[in-house]
Scaffold this motif. Structure first.
Motif, PDB file in Angstrom:
ATOM      1  N   ALA A 163       0.835  -1.208   0.000  1.00 44.43           N
ATOM      2  CA  ALA A 163       0.000   0.000   0.000  1.00 44.43           C
ATOM      3  C   ALA A 163       0.868   1.256   0.000  1.00 44.43           C
ATOM      4  O   ALA A 163       0.590   2.207  -0.748  1.00 44.43           O
ATOM      5  N   ALA A 164       1.921   1.264   0.803  1.00 42.44           N
ATOM      6  CA  ALA A 164       2.823   2.423   0.843  1.00 42.44           C
ATOM      7  C   ALA A 164       3.542   2.594  -0.496  1.00 42.44           C
ATOM      8  O   ALA A 164       3.710   3.720  -0.984  1.00 42.44           O
ATOM      9  N   GLN A 165       3.947   1.490  -1.094  1.00 44.62           N
ATOM     10  CA  GLN A 165       4.629   1.551  -2.380  1.00 44.62           C
ATOM     11  C   GLN A 165       3.686   2.052  -3.471  1.00 44.62           C
ATOM     12  O   GLN A 165       4.075   2.845  -4.322  1.00 44.62           O
ATOM     13  N   LEU A 166       2.435   1.588  -3.451  1.00 46.96           N
ATOM     14  CA  LEU A 166       1.449   2.063  -4.423  1.00 46.96           C
ATOM     15  C   LEU A 166       1.216   3.560  -4.270  1.00 46.96           C
ATOM     16  O   LEU A 166       1.081   4.279  -5.262  1.00 46.96           O
ATOM     17  N   ASP A 167       1.183   4.037  -3.035  1.00 44.72           N
ATOM     18  CA  ASP A 167       1.000   5.463  -2.777  1.00 44.72           C
ATOM     19  C   ASP A 167       2.194   6.251  -3.313  1.00 44.72           C
ATOM     20  O   ASP A 167       2.019   7.283  -3.973  1.00 44.72           O
ATOM     21  N   ALA A 168       3.403   5.759  -3.066  1.00 42.29           N
ATOM     22  CA  ALA A 168       4.608   6.435  -3.571  1.00 42.29           C
ATOM     23  C   ALA A 168       4.627   6.440  -5.098  1.00 42.29           C
ATOM     24  O   ALA A 168       4.988   7.442  -5.729  1.00 42.29           O
ATOM     25  N   CYS A 192       7.637  13.171 -24.542  1.00 40.19           N
ATOM     26  CA  CYS A 192       7.077  13.659 -23.276  1.00 40.19           C
ATOM     27  C   CYS A 192       5.557  13.503 -23.244  1.00 40.19           C
ATOM     28  O   CYS A 192       4.988  13.208 -22.191  1.00 40.19           O
ATOM     29  N   ARG A 193       4.902  13.676 -24.376  1.00 42.68           N
ATOM     30  CA  ARG A 193       3.448  13.472 -24.430  1.00 42.68           C
ATOM     31  C   ARG A 193       3.107  12.019 -24.116  1.00 42.68           C
ATOM     32  O   ARG A 193       2.227  11.735 -23.300  1.00 42.68           O
ATOM     33  N   ILE A 194       3.827  11.113 -24.737  1.00 41.60           N
ATOM     34  CA  ILE A 194       3.600   9.680 -24.509  1.00 41.60           C
ATOM     35  C   ILE A 194       3.883   9.328 -23.050  1.00 41.60           C
ATOM     36  O   ILE A 194       3.121   8.602 -22.408  1.00 41.60           O
ATOM     37  N   CYS A 195       4.964   9.863 -22.529  1.00 39.61           N
ATOM     38  CA  CYS A 195       5.336   9.583 -21.134  1.00 39.61           C
ATOM     39  C   CYS A 195       4.271  10.112 -20.174  1.00 39.61           C
ATOM     40  O   CYS A 195       3.881   9.423 -19.227  1.00 39.61           O
ATOM     41  N   ALA A 196       3.794  11.313 -20.401  1.00 37.03           N
ATOM     42  CA  ALA A 196       2.773  11.893 -19.522  1.00 37.03           C
ATOM     43  C   ALA A 196       1.512  11.034 -19.520  1.00 37.03           C
ATOM     44  O   ALA A 196       0.935  10.757 -18.458  1.00 37.03           O
ATOM     45  N   GLU A 197       1.083  10.585 -20.701  1.00 40.00           N
ATOM     46  CA  GLU A 197      -0.102   9.727 -20.786  1.00 40.00           C
ATOM     47  C   GLU A 197       0.110   8.409 -20.054  1.00 40.00           C
ATOM     48  O   GLU A 197      -0.788   7.923 -19.351  1.00 40.00           O
ATOM     49  N   THR A 198       1.276   7.833 -20.214  1.00 37.86           N
ATOM     50  CA  THR A 198       1.590   6.560 -19.558  1.00 37.86           C
ATOM     51  C   THR A 198       1.627   6.734 -18.046  1.00 37.86           C
ATOM     52  O   THR A 198       1.114   5.888 -17.307  1.00 37.86           O
ATOM     53  N   CYS A 199       2.206   7.829 -17.589  1.00 35.26           N
ATOM     54  CA  CYS A 199       2.264   8.105 -16.150  1.00 35.26           C
ATOM     55  C   CYS A 199       0.864   8.304 -15.574  1.00 35.26           C
ATOM     56  O   CYS A 199       0.570   7.830 -14.470  1.00 35.26           O
ATOM     57  N   ARG A 200       0.000   8.983 -16.294  1.00 33.87           N
ATOM     58  CA  ARG A 200      -1.373   9.190 -15.813  1.00 33.87           C
ATOM     59  C   ARG A 200      -2.106   7.846 -15.704  1.00 33.87           C
ATOM     60  O   ARG A 200      -2.854   7.615 -14.750  1.00 33.87           O
ATOM     61  N   ARG A 201      -1.887   6.960 -16.677  1.00 35.18           N
ATOM     62  CA  ARG A 201      -2.519   5.640 -16.626  1.00 35.18           C
ATOM     63  C   ARG A 201      -2.003   4.847 -15.417  1.00 35.18           C
ATOM     64  O   ARG A 201      -2.778   4.230 -14.692  1.00 35.18           O
ATOM     65  N   CYS A 202      -0.711   4.896 -15.185  1.00 38.42           N
ATOM     66  CA  CYS A 202      -0.135   4.179 -14.050  1.00 38.42           C
ATOM     67  C   CYS A 202      -0.592   4.792 -12.727  1.00 38.42           C
ATOM     68  O   CYS A 202      -0.869   4.070 -11.765  1.00 38.42           O
ATOM     69  N   GLU A 203      -0.684   6.100 -12.682  1.00 37.36           N
ATOM     70  CA  GLU A 203      -1.185   6.783 -11.476  1.00 37.36           C
ATOM     71  C   GLU A 203      -2.580   6.266 -11.122  1.00 37.36           C
ATOM     72  O   GLU A 203      -2.856   5.927  -9.960  1.00 37.36           O
ATOM     73  N   ARG A 204      -3.465   6.182 -12.110  1.00 38.58           N
ATOM     74  CA  ARG A 204      -4.828   5.672 -11.881  1.00 38.58           C
ATOM     75  C   ARG A 204      -4.797   4.203 -11.461  1.00 38.58           C
ATOM     76  O   ARG A 204      -5.545   3.790 -10.564  1.00 38.58           O
ATOM     77  N   ALA A 205      -3.941   3.429 -12.100  1.00 37.36           N
ATOM     78  CA  ALA A 205      -3.856   1.998 -11.775  1.00 37.36           C
ATOM     79  C   ALA A 205      -3.385   1.790 -10.340  1.00 37.36           C
ATOM     80  O   ALA A 205      -3.903   0.907  -9.639  1.00 37.36           O
ATOM     81  N   CYS A 206      -2.435   2.589  -9.887  1.00 34.47           N
ATOM     82  CA  CYS A 206      -1.964   2.486  -8.497  1.00 34.47           C
ATOM     83  C   CYS A 206      -3.076   2.842  -7.518  1.00 34.47           C
ATOM     84  O   CYS A 206      -3.272   2.164  -6.511  1.00 34.47           O
ATOM     85  N   ARG A 207      -3.808   3.893  -7.821  1.00 33.98           N
ATOM     86  CA  ARG A 207      -4.920   4.307  -6.962  1.00 33.98           C
ATOM     87  C   ARG A 207      -5.988   3.212  -6.918  1.00 33.98           C
ATOM     88  O   ARG A 207      -6.472   2.834  -5.845  1.00 33.98           O
ATOM     89  N   ASP A 208      -6.334   2.662  -8.087  1.00 36.84           N
ATOM     90  CA  ASP A 208      -7.340   1.601  -8.147  1.00 36.84           C
ATOM     91  C   ASP A 208      -6.889   0.360  -7.380  1.00 36.84           C
ATOM     92  O   ASP A 208      -7.682  -0.262  -6.664  1.00 36.84           O
ATOM     93  N   ALA A 209      -5.628  -0.002  -7.525  1.00 33.73           N
ATOM     94  CA  ALA A 209      -5.110  -1.191  -6.838  1.00 33.73           C
ATOM     95  C   ALA A 209      -5.126  -0.986  -5.328  1.00 33.73           C
ATOM     96  O   ALA A 209      -5.535  -1.879  -4.571  1.00 33.73           O
ATOM     97  N   ARG A 210      -4.693   0.180  -4.884  1.00 28.77           N
ATOM     98  CA  ARG A 210      -4.682   0.469  -3.443  1.00 28.77           C
ATOM     99  C   ARG A 210      -6.099   0.420  -2.892  1.00 28.77           C
ATOM    100  O   ARG A 210      -6.352  -0.157  -1.836  1.00 28.77           O
ATOM    101  N   GLN A 211      -7.039   0.981  -3.612  1.00 32.51           N
ATOM    102  CA  GLN A 211      -8.440   0.973  -3.170  1.00 32.51           C
ATOM    103  C   GLN A 211      -9.026  -0.433  -3.202  1.00 32.51           C
ATOM    104  O   GLN A 211      -9.856  -0.775  -2.369  1.00 32.51           O
ATOM    105  N   SER A 212      -8.564  -1.262  -4.125  1.00 37.88           N
ATOM    106  CA  SER A 212      -9.128  -2.609  -4.260  1.00 37.88           C
ATOM    107  C   SER A 212      -8.818  -3.490  -3.063  1.00 37.88           C
ATOM    108  O   SER A 212      -9.587  -4.384  -2.748  1.00 37.88           O
ATOM    109  N   PHE A 213      -7.703  -3.236  -2.405  1.00 34.24           N
ATOM    110  CA  PHE A 213      -7.456  -4.058  -1.224  1.00 34.24           C
ATOM    111  C   PHE A 213      -7.530  -3.265   0.062  1.00 34.24           C
ATOM    112  O   PHE A 213      -7.445  -3.830   1.137  1.00 34.24           O
ATOM    113  N   GLY A 214      -7.799  -1.973  -0.022  1.00 34.14           N
ATOM    114  CA  GLY A 214      -7.985  -1.174   1.184  1.00 34.14           C
ATOM    115  C   GLY A 214      -9.163  -1.650   2.011  1.00 34.14           C
ATOM    116  O   GLY A 214      -9.081  -1.767   3.229  1.00 34.14           O
TER     117      GLY A 214
END
Length: 158
Positions: free
Chosen positions: A84-89, A111-133
């Motif tokens: 959970a801490a790692q997902l938050d980081a 940079c455009r591609i990287c920003a889009e990829t980072c946003r997708r990963c950001e959402r995935a981390c949030r979803d994963a953390r919430q899924s087991f919270g």
């Protein structure tokens, strides 16, 4: 990627997986590669001196994403609090990297591609953390009456 197949075949998992966490693992590895590639592309730009912060942010995000993918993949034993801490980081690193790359996205495709990829990963981390919270909260409330539920046996969020 083979994260779903590998994790579901683990002897401690016995087929039960957390789909949101698996999506996150795959997005973390993808984001790590994309951020590394973006940093390298920034190094090739004519005005590289103006991209020092972008390069640093991409490399930091790449390392955090890689570590998050590795820690979240392990199924022997359990360490939900660390995951959970790692997902938050990772969510934070991805947000910061996306914000930085978005500043250059209009003029640099990488940079455009990287920003889009980072946003997708950001959402995935949030979803994963919430899924087991919720599972972690339920476990605390029923700890005296139930056995330990390994992270790999948590319900799918999909």
């Amino acid at each position: 990627m083979h994260a779903q197949q590998m994790i579901s075949s683990h002897p401690h998992v016995q087929g039960g997986t957390n789909d949101a966490l698996i999506r996150c693992i795959e997005d973390c590895y993808d984001c790590s590669q994309t951020c590394t590639s973006c940093a390298d592309a920034c190094l090739g730009e004519a005005r590289v001196a103006e991209l020092v912060q972008c390069i640093r942010t991409c490399l930091d995000c790449a390392d955090v994403c890689l570590t998050t993918g590795l820690v979240s993949t392990r199924r022997t034993g359990s360490n939900e609090n660390l995951i959970a801490a790692q997902l938050d980081a990772c969510e934070t690193a991805c947000r910061l990297c996306a914000e930085e790359c978005e500043q250059h996205a209009e003029h640099m495709e990488h940079c455009r591609i990287c920003a889009e990829t980072c946003r997708r990963c950001e959402r995935a981390c949030r979803d994963a953390r919430q899924s087991f919270g919720q599972v972690m909260q339920d476990r605390k409330s029923t700890r005296l009456n139930s056995s330990h539920i390994p992270l790999s046996r948590m319900p799918s969020s999909a």
